[in-house]
Design an enzyme around this catalytic site. Structure first.
Site, PDB file in Angstrom:
ATOM      1  N   LYS A  99     -18.457  14.357   4.915  1.00 15.23           N
ATOM      2  CA  LYS A  99     -17.083  14.502   5.393  1.00 15.23           C
ATOM      3  C   LYS A  99     -16.079  14.640   4.242  1.00 15.23           C
ATOM      4  O   LYS A  99     -16.124  13.911   3.262  1.00 15.23           O
ATOM      5  CB  LYS A  99     -16.684  13.312   6.269  1.00 15.23           C
ATOM      6  CG  LYS A  99     -17.432  13.223   7.587  1.00 15.23           C
ATOM      7  CD  LYS A  99     -17.176  14.420   8.487  1.00 15.23           C
ATOM      8  CE  LYS A  99     -15.768  14.490   9.006  1.00 15.23           C
ATOM      9  NZ  LYS A  99     -15.392  13.348   9.856  1.00 15.23           N
ATOM     10  N   ILE A 133      14.193  -5.665   7.743  1.00 14.17           N
ATOM     11  CA  ILE A 133      12.927  -4.937   7.870  1.00 14.17           C
ATOM     12  C   ILE A 133      13.137  -3.447   7.662  1.00 14.17           C
ATOM     13  O   ILE A 133      12.495  -2.817   6.815  1.00 14.17           O
ATOM     14  CB  ILE A 133      12.292  -5.188   9.255  1.00 14.17           C
ATOM     15  CG1 ILE A 133      11.987  -6.682   9.438  1.00 14.17           C
ATOM     16  CG2 ILE A 133      11.027  -4.352   9.431  1.00 14.17           C
ATOM     17  CD1 ILE A 133      11.608  -7.066  10.853  1.00 14.17           C
ATOM     18  N   THR A 136       0.520  31.358  16.369  1.00 14.47           N
ATOM     19  CA  THR A 136       1.505  30.857  17.327  1.00 14.47           C
ATOM     20  C   THR A 136       0.730  30.274  18.498  1.00 14.47           C
ATOM     21  O   THR A 136      -0.250  30.874  18.967  1.00 14.47           O
ATOM     22  CB  THR A 136       2.444  31.974  17.805  1.00 14.47           C
ATOM     23  OG1 THR A 136       1.683  33.017  18.411  1.00 14.47           O
ATOM     24  CG2 THR A 136       3.243  32.554  16.634  1.00 14.47           C
ATOM     25  N   HIS A 137       1.137  29.095  18.935  1.00  7.05           N
ATOM     26  CA  HIS A 137       0.411  28.352  19.972  1.00  7.05           C
ATOM     27  C   HIS A 137      -1.026  28.050  19.529  1.00  7.05           C
ATOM     28  O   HIS A 137      -1.912  27.837  20.370  1.00  7.05           O
ATOM     29  CB  HIS A 137       0.389  29.124  21.304  1.00  7.05           C
ATOM     30  CG  HIS A 137       1.736  29.568  21.760  1.00  7.05           C
ATOM     31  ND1 HIS A 137       2.606  28.749  22.463  1.00  7.05           N
ATOM     32  CD2 HIS A 137       2.401  30.733  21.593  1.00  7.05           C
ATOM     33  CE1 HIS A 137       3.726  29.400  22.716  1.00  7.05           C
ATOM     34  NE2 HIS A 137       3.628  30.616  22.186  1.00  7.05           N
ATOM     35  N   SER A 182      18.702  -9.269  11.146  1.00  2.51           N
ATOM     36  CA  SER A 182      17.247  -9.425  11.168  1.00  2.51           C
ATOM     37  C   SER A 182      16.548  -8.072  11.164  1.00  2.51           C
ATOM     38  O   SER A 182      15.526  -7.886  10.487  1.00  2.51           O
ATOM     39  CB  SER A 182      16.824 -10.240  12.392  1.00  2.51           C
ATOM     40  OG  SER A 182      17.335  -9.667  13.583  1.00  2.51           O
ATOM     41  N   HIS A 211      21.287 -21.374   6.123  1.00  2.00           N
ATOM     42  CA  HIS A 211      22.250 -20.299   5.838  1.00  2.00           C
ATOM     43  C   HIS A 211      21.936 -19.801   4.427  1.00  2.00           C
ATOM     44  O   HIS A 211      22.167 -20.506   3.441  1.00  2.00           O
ATOM     45  CB  HIS A 211      23.679 -20.850   5.914  1.00  2.00           C
ATOM     46  CG  HIS A 211      24.738 -19.795   5.981  1.00  2.00           C
ATOM     47  ND1 HIS A 211      25.037 -18.967   4.926  1.00  2.00           N
ATOM     48  CD2 HIS A 211      25.592 -19.449   6.996  1.00  2.00           C
ATOM     49  CE1 HIS A 211      26.030 -18.153   5.265  1.00  2.00           C
ATOM     50  NE2 HIS A 211      26.381 -18.425   6.527  1.00  2.00           N
ATOM     51  N   ARG A 216       0.822  -1.211   0.000  1.00  2.25           N
ATOM     52  CA  ARG A 216       0.000   0.000   0.000  1.00  2.25           C
ATOM     53  C   ARG A 216       0.856   1.262   0.000  1.00  2.25           C
ATOM     54  O   ARG A 216       0.447   2.295  -0.544  1.00  2.25           O
ATOM     55  CB  ARG A 216      -0.907  -0.024   1.229  1.00  2.25           C
ATOM     56  CG  ARG A 216      -1.913   1.118   1.305  1.00  2.25           C
ATOM     57  CD  ARG A 216      -2.732   0.991   2.583  1.00  2.25           C
ATOM     58  NE  ARG A 216      -3.818   1.958   2.642  1.00  2.25           N
ATOM     59  CZ  ARG A 216      -5.046   1.777   2.182  1.00  2.25           C
ATOM     60  NH1 ARG A 216      -5.347   0.617   1.617  1.00  2.25           N
ATOM     61  NH2 ARG A 216      -5.973   2.701   2.277  1.00  2.25           N
ATOM     62  N   TYR A 217       2.033   1.195   0.615  1.00  5.56           N
ATOM     63  CA  TYR A 217       2.890   2.372   0.738  1.00  5.56           C
ATOM     64  C   TYR A 217       4.211   2.191  -0.017  1.00  5.56           C
ATOM     65  O   TYR A 217       5.254   2.696   0.405  1.00  5.56           O
ATOM     66  CB  TYR A 217       3.165   2.668   2.212  1.00  5.56           C
ATOM     67  CG  TYR A 217       1.902   2.827   3.030  1.00  5.56           C
ATOM     68  CD1 TYR A 217       0.912   3.725   2.640  1.00  5.56           C
ATOM     69  CD2 TYR A 217       1.689   2.069   4.180  1.00  5.56           C
ATOM     70  CE1 TYR A 217      -0.255   3.865   3.365  1.00  5.56           C
ATOM     71  CE2 TYR A 217       0.522   2.207   4.918  1.00  5.56           C
ATOM     72  CZ  TYR A 217      -0.448   3.104   4.505  1.00  5.56           C
ATOM     73  OH  TYR A 217      -1.607   3.245   5.230  1.00  5.56           O
ATOM     74  N   GLU A 271      -2.854  13.216   6.744  1.00  8.69           N
ATOM     75  CA  GLU A 271      -2.770  12.356   7.923  1.00  8.69           C
ATOM     76  C   GLU A 271      -1.868  11.152   7.658  1.00  8.69           C
ATOM     77  O   GLU A 271      -1.079  10.744   8.519  1.00  8.69           O
ATOM     78  CB  GLU A 271      -4.166  11.901   8.329  1.00  8.69           C
ATOM     79  CG  GLU A 271      -5.023  13.029   8.885  1.00  8.69           C
ATOM     80  CD  GLU A 271      -6.488  12.653   9.044  1.00  8.69           C
ATOM     81  OE1 GLU A 271      -7.153  13.236   9.907  1.00  8.69           O
ATOM     82  OE2 GLU A 271      -6.963  11.764   8.309  1.00  8.69           O
ATOM     83  N   GLU A 298      17.778  -5.255   9.928  1.00  7.60           N
ATOM     84  CA  GLU A 298      17.991  -4.586   8.637  1.00  7.60           C
ATOM     85  C   GLU A 298      17.105  -5.141   7.532  1.00  7.60           C
ATOM     86  O   GLU A 298      16.741  -4.406   6.608  1.00  7.60           O
ATOM     87  CB  GLU A 298      19.460  -4.714   8.234  1.00  7.60           C
ATOM     88  CG  GLU A 298      20.379  -3.814   9.043  1.00  7.60           C
ATOM     89  CD  GLU A 298      21.835  -3.991   8.698  1.00  7.60           C
ATOM     90  OE1 GLU A 298      22.657  -3.248   9.268  1.00  7.60           O
ATOM     91  OE2 GLU A 298      22.164  -4.860   7.872  1.00  7.60           O
ATOM     92  N   SER A 332     -17.737   6.349   6.215  1.00  5.26           N
ATOM     93  CA  SER A 332     -18.738   5.313   5.943  1.00  5.26           C
ATOM     94  C   SER A 332     -20.092   5.681   6.539  1.00  5.26           C
ATOM     95  O   SER A 332     -21.113   5.081   6.185  1.00  5.26           O
ATOM     96  CB  SER A 332     -18.270   3.976   6.529  1.00  5.26           C
ATOM     97  OG  SER A 332     -18.138   4.072   7.945  1.00  5.26           O
ATOM     98  N   ASN A 344     -12.279  14.669   4.693  1.00  2.00           N
ATOM     99  CA  ASN A 344     -11.195  14.518   5.659  1.00  2.00           C
ATOM    100  C   ASN A 344      -9.821  14.695   5.015  1.00  2.00           C
ATOM    101  O   ASN A 344      -9.618  14.311   3.861  1.00  2.00           O
ATOM    102  CB  ASN A 344     -11.267  13.142   6.321  1.00  2.00           C
ATOM    103  CG  ASN A 344     -12.574  12.929   7.058  1.00  2.00           C
ATOM    104  OD1 ASN A 344     -13.144  13.858   7.613  1.00  2.00           O
ATOM    105  ND2 ASN A 344     -13.067  11.695   7.055  1.00  2.00           N
TER     106      ASN A 344
END
Length: 435
Positions: free
Chosen positions: A269, A312, A141-142, A308, A68, A4-5, A276, A310, A264, A271
């Site tokens: 909406k 991922i 600001t804030h 292991s 191996h 998906r990404y 996000e 790396e 849904s 969004n």
């Protein structure tokens, strides 16, 4: 990697098929160097060159009897060769002479895609910053209305941040685009340094100067840190776009297809889901950078604790960073911007945002700083609580406000130097394209 990404051009670099093809390329180049040194007969080199890349299914099958992956790969690769020829494959090498050198090549190719995506996003940031350089909007600001700025100024902030990210990514690419063919514990006891020089030159890689049998893992930590920092810049941009799409602000809107459905349950909406998503992916990049830092410290000359992780974090971080940058560019390219809504938001506080102009004008006219501040502050509080204008609240205290004091353009007339800095960045980008 999550499909998906993941963009297809990046996904192609992280398949088992491409990895084994790269491993074969490293083995062939190493054998070629040995042949140039008259260690491997030319006839055997020819056979090794013509051997097919083993399939991932065959490697996995053989791994069941070896536990191996590299030995399984070597068995699958050499099983079509005569034994007298196959014996020269992997000559004098260790597993990570193969793995790390091939990985350096794959990382180099992957970084090139990330850098292209980062540069494309930066170019759009600069272009749209110029487009809206004089589009007034309220700065916050804030989270509270402060003073007027412009939407182009906002985008220029992200442009310069992305430019810094581009420099960090470029440096990180150089750090990971290295290899080593130095044999057990990196002493070249069984392999001539020429083999390493030959292979790395052919792959366009640098050489680990003092190897320990593996490439130093601070290099990979540098890359994942650079990816995380760049991801945070994208998040900074995306978070602002999210906030500006809130119903009560509504100054911009993400591009949407005709098929878009936001909820849904609630058909109305709209969004900010793309923004996000970009923010969420930045969290993955930061988490993976932490794992890469953990991988730096290996036992003695080497251990396998990093492997292991790396498997991922390297493909995931590169695919996520690439996807995030491409998606951010698409978002900004199609972003709808509403100057009229920005103007209404500037006026939403009924002149409170001009308090600093009135206050400084009073000081310039001879009033004491603290007295002028307290007077304007009290008027501002009255205006806010009574939902009246600042001009009226000040008039009740004997202070007259001119139209010039309550215009957003009074805040925006001293920005030539800011634009010139953006122009310098644009010039640098254009010179890169022309090269």
């Amino acid at each position: 990697m999550i499909e998906r990404y993941t963009r297809p051009e990046m996904a192609a670099l992280w398949t088992d098929e491409f990895k084994y093809a790269t491993w074969v390329r490293v083995e062939v180049l190493a054998t070629t160097a040995h042949a140039e040194l008259n260690i491997v007969p030319a006839a055997d080199l020819d056979i090794i060159r013509r051997a097919p890349v083993p399939t991932s299914d065959r490697v996995r099958e053989l791994e069941h009897t070896r536990d191996h992956e590299i030995l399984a790969f070597l068995a699958a690769y050499t099983e079509t060769m005569p034994p007298d020829s196959g014996r020269w494959v992997h000559h004098g090498m260790t597993s990570y002479d193969l793995v790390d050198t091939a990985l350096g090549h794959i990382l180099d190719r992957s970084c090139a895609l990330v850098l292209d995506a980062a540069r494309a996003f930066l170019e759009i940031l600069v272009r749209r910053a110029f487009e809206h350089w004089d589009t007034p909007c309220i700065a916050r600001t804030h989270g509270i209305h402060a003073e007027p700025t412009t939407f182009g100024h906002k985008l220029a902030v992200y442009a310069h941040a992305m430019h810094r990210g581009l420099r960090r990514l470029t440096a990180a690419r150089g750090a990971v685009a290295v290899g080593t063919l130095s044999g057990p514990v990196g002493t070249y006891s069984h392999i001539p340094p020429y083999v390493e020089e030959f292979v790395c030159a052919a792959l366009g890689l640098g050489i680990e100067p003092i190897p320990t049998q593996v490439v130093a893992r601070d290099r990979h930590a540098q890359l994942l840190s650079a990816l995380a920092e760049t991801g945070a810049v994208v998040e900074q941009f995306a978070q602002e776009m999210r906030a500006l799409q809130r119903t009560e602000i509504a100054e911009v809107e993400e591009p949407r297809t005709s098929a878009y459905q936001g909820s849904s349950a609630m058909p109305h909406k709209r969004n900010p889901t793309t923004s996000e998503r970009l923010c969420g992916l930045a969290r993955i990049l930061r988490a993976n950078a932490g794992a890469a830092v953990e991988n730096i410290a290996l036992w003695h000359e080497r251990d396998l604790a990093h492997s292991s992780a790396e498997r991922i974090i390297l493909p995931d971080s590169l695919t996520v960073a690439h996807y995030q940058l491409v998606s951010a560019a698409e978002l900004l390219e199609g972003l709808r911007i509403f100057p009229d809504r920005m103007a209404r938001n500037i006026d939403a506080t009924r002149g409170l945002i001009y308090s600093s102009e009135v206050y400084l004008d009073l000081v310039a006219g001879g009033a004491h700083r603290e007295e002028a501040y307290r007077l304007v502050q009290a008027a501002s509080t009255t205006a806010w609580e009574n939902e009246s204008s600042l001009t009226a609240a000040l008039a009740a205290r004997g202070v007259t406000v001119s139209p010039e004091q309550s215009s957003p353009h009074r805040f925006l007339g001293n920005r030539t130097h800011l634009r010139s800095r953006l122009e310098l960045l644009d010039k640098e980008l254009r010179s890169h394209v022309e090269m």
